[in-house]
Design a protein around this motif. Structure first.
Motif, mmCIF file in Angstrom:
data_model
loop_
_atom_site.group_PDB
_atom_site.id
_atom_site.type_symbol
_atom_site.label_atom_id
_atom_site.label_comp_id
_atom_site.label_asym_id
_atom_site.label_seq_id
_atom_site.Cartn_x
_atom_site.Cartn_y
_atom_site.Cartn_z
ATOM 1 N N GLU A 56 67.080 59.549 77.085
ATOM 2 C CA GLU A 56 67.078 59.735 79.029
ATOM 3 C C GLU A 56 65.887 61.331 78.281
ATOM 4 N N HIS A 98 62.491 59.934 77.109
ATOM 5 C CA HIS A 98 62.208 59.264 77.717
ATOM 6 C C HIS A 98 61.155 60.107 79.290
ATOM 7 N N GLN A 99 62.141 61.093 79.929
ATOM 8 C CA GLN A 99 61.464 61.665 80.794
ATOM 9 C C GLN A 99 60.167 62.059 80.325
ATOM 10 N N LYS A 100 60.311 63.407 79.304
ATOM 11 C CA LYS A 100 58.931 63.945 78.668
ATOM 12 C C LYS A 100 58.170 62.919 78.818
ATOM 13 N N GLU A 101 58.327 61.929 77.861
ATOM 14 C CA GLU A 101 57.055 60.584 77.555
ATOM 15 C C GLU A 101 56.769 60.130 79.376
ATOM 16 N N GLN A 102 57.483 60.331 80.057
ATOM 17 C CA GLN A 102 56.344 60.076 80.924
ATOM 18 C C GLN A 102 55.447 61.096 81.714
ATOM 19 N N LYS A 103 55.863 61.949 81.427
ATOM 20 C CA LYS A 103 55.443 63.106 82.648
ATOM 21 C C LYS A 103 54.325 63.092 81.522
ATOM 22 N N PHE A 157 52.504 61.112 79.429
ATOM 23 C CA PHE A 157 51.937 59.874 79.370
ATOM 24 C C PHE A 157 51.114 59.422 80.470
ATOM 25 N N ASP A 158 52.117 59.721 81.809
ATOM 26 C CA ASP A 158 51.590 59.760 82.687
ATOM 27 C C ASP A 158 49.713 60.396 83.140
#
Length: 134
Positions: free
Chosen positions: A36, A39-44, A46-47
């Protein structure tokens, strides 16, 4: 009559199972938390980036499919060549066995009369044809 040692041993086994189950559940929870967080780091990350151009995506997929299909075609060709070689060797071995069998059958008294009668003239003709082809 129950032995006290036996029931104590079973209780130890059960408690060990519970402990190992709890440890496995704890590891599973920790792993889910790690996933999790990733996933949050990737979201930051790639967003903040714009999406890839569709042509770049198509080119990457095309390249992947092309190299994969080339590899598979090469692998199949090698496997077929190996199979053909093995088939040829097996064919030669069968012909050699037929020749050996016919030579052994020509020796009088080597087999009993029942075994000699079991080989008919058509089998002998097939043996000679197989040897002639080889």
């Amino acid at each position: 009559v129950e032995k006290p040692y036996s029931s104590l041993h079973e209780k130890n086994i059960q408690s060990n199972r519970k402990a190992s189950t709890l440890a496995a559940e704890q590891q599973h929870r920790e792993r889910l938390e790690q996933i999790e967080m990733l996933h949050q780091k990737e979201q930051k990350v790639f967003d903040q980036l714009p999406p890839l151009d569709p042509t770049v995506t198509c080119d990457a997929i095309h390249q992947y499919l092309s190299t994969t299909s080339q590899f598979l075609n090469s692998y199949i060709a090698d496997a077929n060549a190996s199979l053909e070689g093995t088939s040829h060797k097996l064919s030669v071995l069968e012909k050699q066995m037929s020749l050996l069998e016919s030579k052994l059958e020509s020796i009088p008294g080597l087999f009993s009369e029942d075994e000699e009668q079991s080989v008919n003239a058509t089998d002998q003709d097939n043996i000679i044809d197989n040897v002639a082809e080889g």
